[in-house]
Each structure stands twice: as structure tokens, then as C-alpha cells.
Design an enzyme around this catalytic site. Structure first.
Site, PDB file in Angstrom:
ATOM      1  N   LYS A  73       0.851  -1.198   0.000  1.00 16.48           N
ATOM      2  CA  LYS A  73       0.000   0.000   0.000  1.00 16.48           C
ATOM      3  C   LYS A  73       0.886   1.247   0.000  1.00 16.48           C
ATOM      4  O   LYS A  73       1.880   1.303   0.739  1.00 16.48           O
ATOM      5  CB  LYS A  73      -0.910  -0.023   1.231  1.00 16.48           C
ATOM      6  CG  LYS A  73      -1.943   1.096   1.285  1.00 16.48           C
ATOM      7  CD  LYS A  73      -2.885   0.918   2.480  1.00 16.48           C
ATOM      8  CE  LYS A  73      -3.939   2.013   2.569  1.00 16.48           C
ATOM      9  NZ  LYS A  73      -4.851   1.826   3.714  1.00 16.48           N
ATOM     10  N   SER A 133      -9.844   1.698   2.887  1.00 14.24           N
ATOM     11  CA  SER A 133      -9.071   2.530   2.007  1.00 14.24           C
ATOM     12  C   SER A 133      -7.995   1.764   1.235  1.00 14.24           C
ATOM     13  O   SER A 133      -7.430   2.298   0.296  1.00 14.24           O
ATOM     14  CB  SER A 133      -8.368   3.634   2.813  1.00 14.24           C
ATOM     15  OG  SER A 133      -7.436   3.054   3.722  1.00 14.24           O
ATOM     16  N   SER A 143      -9.946  -0.660   7.069  1.00 13.65           N
ATOM     17  CA  SER A 143      -9.434  -0.568   5.700  1.00 13.65           C
ATOM     18  C   SER A 143      -8.762  -1.823   5.151  1.00 13.65           C
ATOM     19  O   SER A 143      -8.414  -1.848   3.968  1.00 13.65           O
ATOM     20  CB  SER A 143      -8.456   0.593   5.575  1.00 13.65           C
ATOM     21  OG  SER A 143      -9.168   1.781   5.490  1.00 13.65           O
TER      22      SER A 143
END
Ligand code: GLN
Length: 479
Positions: free
Chosen positions: A76, A151, A175
Site C-alpha cells: 500500500k 481505504s 481498511s
């Protein structure tokens, strides 16, 4: 296609000589290049990853390879990798490069994982749909008209679409777990303090935790075993020994006490999600687990408590992006104050600005006692609910999300509706406990449903054991 295999299966093939890391990586790179419309990756390290794969192949030949040899991993874009961009999905950091590696990145590299690229995300990890990325939304590979959740949408889709074996995400309020449930993969949020946050760009420091996405509970457990552990560079990382998580897998669930929070099964839960979750409960009961109704009486305050505290922490963490120290600076500014204002106004997206304003408000003189302090006290009550519940049960089962994946635009203009989609995930972050989402069936539209298991602090073994068992019952059905 090798990209359809789990890491566990791939590793067997690599070690038996049936394939090589380089070949495996090539398949993944091809797939990444042919699925660009999903927008899962913000950067891909073609050459570097190939070189690395060849190095790992040599290590395998000489018998010196690490535990993750051949694992292709997406990272990420909120985690630092030296010399690589770390955009956090934001214009304000569009051209900012990391100066050092996050501890989790070093941990993966030390075990010979191949880091293939950085994945797309909601700006600064704020969102539940990955519609807040400055670099465009990520599509759900199950149905491209729908969001992948957020997210960590890019990391989740990297795994769901077969673009990497596993991927690292971060979970501040859901997330990792919520996108995992929307895309039909496994997502694990470890206990707060289980994994070092050094090199993770901070969103809300008392909530943030790094964890893996994977196709199987076993692969998730393998990654956790590598990234978990104390790190002197993160004072909140715990000095709790890291168990061999694999030893808790392939076990039955006889005698495990599972709690069902009555509040989580009340109104507002989609019927099809409910019926899939109930199937999982029936399977556990039939396999000898004891199922109990429990109460988390303060759970009605979860969303408001979370959104007060997380915005407060986020507003303070994001104060450092001022146009001077990092990334984007608006050139037209004539004095210091206008440089701050213009750089922040243009560098941040709408949701980030909304949260900075909310957080600044709840921390400001006069409102601090009424909102921030009060929410801190309620957080303690929510934590106590879990302590009491875990005095009676070994783990808690509930849905990961009240619905399956929603359509693009459906909630983007209604922040409250978007925030409510985190209703089942934020409590684990408020309480600092571990949680895992595993896919359990689909609704009539074919969209995946996630079942969530929550455990006591540092009791990842129990939730991994139950999750692995549930996963095995599904495989039985497919064959
Ligand atoms: N959806 C939640 C939020 O927007 C969770 C974010 C996260 O876990 N990073 O705050």
C-alpha cells in the site's frame, strides 16, 4: 496460470523445481500490465522485481532462501520503500520519495519476498471505497461498476484479481477487512502493537495497524509471522513473542466459544449478508463450537467515537504537510501564510479537508472537553465491553460490513452514509484487538460476503484457527 495459485501452492512448485520465482513473477507482471483499468497499482517495479526474483532463485538453488521466497507482494502506497514514491494517494505527496524502508518492508525483503509495486488507496487512508484517491478510483474485479471497498482498495484488488500473492494494507477503522469482504479475499488486522508502524505514514496513530491481504488464511498467517514483532523504532510495538501461527491451522473448532453480538445482528444488516453469516454460524455449531449471544452495550457509539478520535489524530498528523517540508508547494504564494493555505487547499482532496476541519474542531478550545475528551472516555467503555465479552467467549463473530460492495458514486456524496459502512469494523480499532475477514459465500448478484472474527489482544491464533476452519468448509462445498 500460476497467478491462480496461493503462495503455499506456488512455493511447493518453486521448491520442487517445477517453476522458478522469475517465471512466477513474469506471470504476475503480465497480468498487472493487462489489467491496468483496475487501477490497483500506482507504481510497478518491473526491472527491480525481476532482478530480485533471479537473486531469490539463486538463493533457492543454494539452499539459503527465506520463508517467503517466491511470494509476490503489493505494498500500500502509505508504506515507505527507500527511493520509491510514497504518495498516500494524495497530490500533496505526488512526487515525494521515501528516505528509508518501513520495518515491514525490511521484514518481507529479509525473507525473500518480491515486492512488485505500490498500490492505490484512498487519500491518506481516509475512505471506505477508494474513490478518494487523487489518482482515480480502483475497480472491484468481481463487478467493475462497484467499489472495492477502502481505504486499501489497491492492495485488496491486487490479491483479488491475481496481481500478487499477498499485499500489505493498513487498517485504522476497517481498511483491510472491509475491502477484503467486498472483493472476496482474506484480510487480517493484527492487534494494535503486533506489527511495527515504523515507516507507515501516520493517519491516526492510536488506531493504525498494518496487515496482509491473501487468498487463504494460511497465506495471511505466513505473512503475519514475518511482519509481527517488537521494533525499537516504534515504541508502541509490543514485546510479545510471535508464535508460529501455522501450528494453529488445520485444526477443528470443538469446544471453541464463539460470541455473537446481539447489537451487530439488529436492523440495518442486509438480509443476504445476514443469511450468509448465519450459515457460517451453523457450520461452526455443527462442528462442535459453542455459540453464545453476547452484548456490546456501547457499540451504538462506535461510529461517533471513532470519527471524533480519528479525525482529531488525523488533523494533527496531517499538519506536517505545509508546503515547506514535504511534497507539493503552491508556487504562487507570496508569504508564509498563503503558502500554507494554498499548498494545503490545492494539495489535499475534499474528504481529507473535511476530516482536518472536523478534527481541528473537536480539538479546539471550548470543544475539546465536550467532544475529544468525552470520546476518549467512551472509547474506554467500548474497550471494557470487549474485556467483559472475552471473559465469556474465545472469539466474536459478526459481519464485516452491513452490505456487499456498493456502486461507484452511491455514497460518495453522503459522508454519513459512507461512514456508516464502517459500523462493524471500527470497534476492533477502538479496542486495539485483532480482526479477520474471510469470504463466505455471495449474494444473489454474485457479490462476496465477508464474515468477521474478532479476538482478544494478541490472540490472533484463535481467530486464525476458526477462520481457517470456516474456509476449509467452503472448499469442501466447491469440490
Ligand atoms: N473507512 C474508515 C475511514 O474512512 C477506515 C479507514 C482506515 O481504516 N484507514 O476512516
Amino acid at each position: 496460470m500460476q497467478t491462480e495459485l496461493t503462495f503455499d501452492e506456488t512455493q511447493k512448485n518453486i521448491l520442487s523445481g517445477a517453476t522458478t520465482c522469475e517465471k512466477v513473477l513474469d506471470d504476475y507482471l503480465q497480468k498487472i500490465d493487462s489489467t491496468k483499468q483496475l487501477n490497483a497499482f500506482l507504481s510497478v517495479f518491473h526491472e527491480e522485481a525481476r532482478e530480485h526474483a533471479r537473486r531469490v532463485d539463486r538463493k533457492i538453488a543454494s539452499g539459503t532462501a527465506g520463508k517467503l521466497a517466491g511470494m509476490v507482494v503489493g505494498i500500500k502506497d502509505v508504506l515507505c520503500m527507500k527511493g520509491k514514491k510514497v504518495t498516500c494517494g494524495s497530490r500533496i505527496l505526488e512526487n515525494f520519495e521515501s528516505l528509508y524502508n518501513a520495518t515491514v518492508v525490511d521484514a518481507l525483503l529479509n525473507e525473500d519476498a518480491i515486492l512488485v509495486g505500490k498500490t492505490n488507496m484512498d487519500e491518506f487512508a481516509m475512505g471506505s471505497s477508494t474513490e478518494n484517491s487523487a489518482f482515480g478510483p480502483v475497480l472491484n474485479p468481481v463487478d467493475k461498476t462497484r467499489v472495492p471497498g477502502g481505504s486499501s482498495g489497491g492492495s485488496c484488488v491486487a490479491v483479488a484479481a491475481g496481481l500478487s500473492h499477498t499485499a500489505l494494507g493498513t487498517d485504522t477503522g476497517g481498511s483491510i477487512r472491509q475491502p477484503a469482504s467486498f472483493c472476496g479475499v482474506v484480510g487480517l488486522k493484527p492487534t494494535y502493537g503486533r506489527v511495527s508502524r515504523y515507516g507507515l505514514v501516520a493517519l491516526s496513530s492510536s488506531f493504525d495497524q498494518i496487515g496482509p491481504f491473501a487468498h487463504t488464511v494460511r497465506d495471511a498467517a505466513t505473512v503475519l509471522g514475518v511482519i509481527a514483532g517488537h521494533d525499537e523504532r516504534d515504541s508502541t510495538s509490543a514485546e510479545v513473542p510471535v508464535p508460529d501461527y501455522a501450528q494453529f491451522l488445520s485444526k477443528d473448532v470443538k469446544g471453541v466459544n464463539v460470541g455473537l453480538p446481539v447489537e451487530a445482528f439488529a436492523d440495518g444488516l442486509n438480509d443476504e449478508v445476514r443469511s450468509n453469516v448465519e450459515k457460517a454460524i451453523d457450520v461452526l455449531r455443527a462442528a462442535g463450537a459453542s455459540i453464545y449471544d453476547i452484548h456490546l452495550p456501547h457499540s451504538r457509539y462506535n461510529i461517533s467515537t471513532y470519527y471524533i478520535l480519528m479525525t482529531a489524530e488525523a488533523s494533527s498528523n496531517l499538519a506536517r504537510y505545509d508546503g515547506a517540508r514535504y511534497g507539493f508547494r503552491e508556487d504562487e504564494a507570496r508569504d508564509l501564510a498563503s503558502m500554507y493555505t494554498k499548498s494545503r487547499s490545492e494539495g489535499f482532496g475534499a474528504e481529507t479537508k473535511r476530516r482536518i476541519m472536523l478534527g481541528t474542531y473537536v480539538l479546539s478550545a471550548g470543544y475539546h472537553e465536550a467532544y475529544y475528551k468525552k470520546a476518549q472516555r467512551v472509547r474506554r467503555l467500548i474497550q471494557n465491553d470487549f474485556v467483559q465479552a472475552f471473559a465469556e467467549v474465545d472469539c466474536i463473530l459478526m459481519p464485516t460490513s452491513p452490505t456487499t460492495a456498493f456502486s461507484f458514486g452511491e455514497k460518495a456524496h453522503d459522508p454519513l452514509q459512507m461512514y456508516l459502512s464502517d459500523i462493524y469494523t471500527v470497534s476492533a480499532n477502538l479496542a486495539g484487538i485483532p480482526g479477520i475477514s474471510i469470504p463466505y459465500g455471495t449474494d444473489t448478484k454474485g457479490l462476496p460476503v465477508g464474515v468477521q472474527l474478532l479476538g482478544k489482544q494478541f490472540d490472533e491464533p484463535t481467530i486464525l484457527r476458526v477462520a481457517d476452519f470456516l474456509e476449509s468448509t467452503l472448499k469442501g462445498q466447491e469440490s
